[in-house]
Design a protein around this motif. Sequence first.
Motif: not given
Lengths: 233, 233
Positions: B119-120, B123
């Motif tokens: 995931t980023q 985030q």
Amino acid sequence: MNTQTFRNWQRVQEEVLRRIHAREWLPGDLIPNEADLAIEFGCARSTVNRALRSLADSGLLDRRRKAGTRVAAEPVAKATLNIAVIRHEIEEHGARYGYMLIARSLVAPPLHISGAMQTQPMQEMLHVRALHLADETPYAFEERWVNPSVVPDALSEGFEKLSANEWLLKHAPYTHGDIAFSSVQAEPEVAEILDVPPHSALFAIDRLTWDNQASVTKVCLLFAPGYKLRTQI
Amino acid sequence: MNTQTFRNWQRVQEEVLRRIHAREWLPGDLIPNEADLAIEFGCARSTVNRALRSLADSGLLDRRRKAGTRVAAEPVAKATLNIAVIRHEIEEHGARYGYMLIARSLVAPPLHISGAMQTQPMQEMLHVRALHLADETPYAFEERWVNPSVVPDALSEGFEKLSANEWLLKHAPYTHGDIAFSSVQAEPEVAEILDVPPHSALFAIDRLTWDNQASVTKVCLLFAPGYKLRTQI
DNA sequence: AGGGTTATTATGTGCACACATAAAAGCGAT
DNA sequence: ATCGCTTTTATGTGTGCACATAATAACCCT
């Protein structure tokens, strides 16, 4: 309108999986019966049966005669672990395998061993202690009891070069067994053998195998810190 | 002369198992082909096929088209673990299940988490820490990260009464996942939560589940000393 | 002899049909 | 309503056949 046909069991399985994931069929839901699905998918009932049976085996569906098939309310994650020969496990990691026999004797085992193996307390058993190494570094300590009345050939095997782990697989078939995974603190003696600090957290695999009613071998493998047993679900 | 017939696939399987086990067919041996066995057993080839396929699935036979079927030289012990909901596991032991939420927040995870979950980094993810108890005694500590972009409903769930362990099973389907078992020393904070001495050896289950390409949740379960994960082989 | 093509063969799968079996549902007597 | 029997129904399995597929074995050409 989806008029696609699913002619083989893998595609039927994929489609069923898709519907479950897309939440078209919710956990606990009753799904159409095999005959109806066969018509819908344009294949034979046996094809649908194969697909659903396979999904039931993996725990995603619950099937009962007459009651029908439903999506498992709480899918039990079934992780299949391949307990391989330690040498293979090490070599697959690209490391050099090493083996060292520590002790081998024929003695009456402690009561908790004869109890678990359901042998006579005074009956002598083959006791083997050995070390498995990866790239010269201690990898796992193996402590094993072998029932010589079931595997008499083991008495004439020294286990100096070939580990009992490997020898038994080839020479002592078993019908079933119990296996347990746990975490233990390294006792001083084992810590020294594995060259780790005392009380290190070791990964333990305990295995007891049976040949019909008779116990074949009981083994405890203690893996050096850092060991991980991995699999997919 | 054994002229017995084996009319159903379970009996065929039993007979094949018996022969392997009685060492009539040795590890590595090529066994007769399906058609011949069908004649010998007095049943249809598909019945033999079902029996052999099932044995191949469990790792006892190696089958290859045209090459035939042979007894596995080194049968890989395939242990199937049922990773159940912790509440069920405890209740099956006849103990009272207890649950305690320790923390719940929406934060950007550490890099090794966002890295593993792909995931980023910035985030925000749902972070849940909780304790499972058996008969009021700490049983397992759960530390979990939930990807809210995949499971938005999780944001409106407090996890005060119902564990994320259980809630996710019902509400967040997954397609696949990785699981790893290991042994770790209890860090002081975790030791206090589990009410065990610091550096105790804990059994750890790390699980990362995916829904197609997106990571759903990453969880680490740390079990109090004494925990054993058992199964049959 | 070597290398590439073709034939053979054992397993893998699909289909239509039949009957077996478990279990829910219906029914009937009390 | 309850107990026990019967019917119905969905899955479970066996059979015979056909064709698909992978991999070895045989062959042929050079």
